[in-house]
Design a protein around this motif. Structure first.
Motif: not given
Length: 324
Positions: A253-268
């Protein structure tokens, strides 16, 4: 430390505690520290639910009935040590947590009424100050294992409406009460749209499962990582998801979308992972997310079962689903 305690004790003795003082006997009573007057449940209440309901309503009766003129200082509340009062508040909160929401809220509302009456009877008392701190610390602090906005709601609403509250603080209490009332247990959770890693727009209410675990998380958040690892370590979870008994909706729910995209491999991959493109959740319009991580548990109709729940309670519920 010992010297400081002696100074505090001497100051309390010179001040003769708090409340009206009349004569030597009253001063001696005020100086005394008493044991917490433990509630006695009448023998006629034999059913466990009846005993619990009685405790919810009457836990503090004897404490407040003997409060007038009792010693009040930094270490004492109505003649009882502050540590003892806090211990019993913790027990009381545990009792409320075993009630349904309406029963628990009734108990907290009753407590506030007693606190307010005791403060009105003795304007020098520290009763309202201490109990308001306890209620916030146990029920509203994001790090409290007892936290429950639903239980805190009647207390903070009482503070917002009480003539004894500092009028400069009343608007802040009223705001907190409005936030605590959002997405209450037993009510439909607020619907929202989120965007997944493929750029698709999804809607919470379009996700169908017997239960939905709504998880507000941040990439790189250590507490979030621990929760994710714990969920990954549950061997039965993929089966619950594939059978439609559970859906996990993990939203940033925060604003750094690129950081979220870079973390995708960690999410099932079997989870619904997305971010809030509108910022509505972040701005407290739909959900009052005071700290990350935050976990909600919803039923098949998206009614709230658990709200900003401690992770241990959520894990225990998932374990119970495996046994069903």
């Amino acid at each position: 430390m010992k010297l400081r305690l002696l100074i505090l004790a001497a100051a309390a003795a010179l001040a003769a505690g708090c409340g009206p003082r009349q004569g030597r006997a009253s001063d001696q009573a005020a100086a005394a520290v008493r044991d917490f007057p433990v509630m006695q449940i009448p023998a006629m209440y034999t059913d466990a639910s009846d005993r619990q309901a009685y405790a919810t309503e009457h836990y503090w009766d004897r404490f407040f009935s003997g409060a007038s003129g009792m010693r009040c200082d930094s270490l004492t509340v109505c003649g009882v040590s502050r540590d003892d009062v806090e211990g019993h508040f913790s027990t009381f909160v545990s009792i409320l947590g075993n009630q349904d929401v309406s029963g628990g809220q009734k108990g907290m509302s009753t407590l506030f009424s007693k606190v307010e009456a005791a403060q009105a009877a003795d304007s020098l008392s520290n009763v309202m100050e201490v109990f308001s701190w306890l209620a916030e610390h146990y029920l509203y602090d994001p790090n409290s294992p007892f936290r429950s906005e639903d239980l805190y709601l009647p207390y903070v609403r009482g503070l917002a409406e009480s003539p004894l509250t500092d009028q400069e603080q009343a608007p802040a209490y009223a705001f907190t009460a409005r936030m605590c009332a959002m997405n209450a247990i037993g009510t439909p959770a607020a619907d929202f749209r989120f965007t997944d890693n493929a750029g698709r727009t999804r809607r919470l209410y379009d996700i169908h499962a017997d239960h939905t675990l709504l998880f507000f998380s941040n990439p790189g958040c250590e507490a979030c990582k621990d929760i994710i690892e714990n969920l990954k370590s549950m061997p039965f979870l993929p089966g619950l998801i594939s059978s439609g008994r559970l859906a996990v909706v993990n939203v940033y729910i925060d604003g750094d979308i690129q950081a979220w995209k870079d973390y995708q491999s960690f999410y099932p991959r079997e989870w619904f992972n997305g971010y809030d493109p509108s910022g509505l959740i972040r701005e407290d319009i739909l959900y009052h997310v005071r700290a990350i991580p935050s976990l909600y548990l919803l039923d098949a109709d998206k009614r709230v079962i658990m709200k900003d729940a401690p992770e241990e309670r959520v894990f225990a519920f998932l374990e119970s689903m495996r046994r069903d």
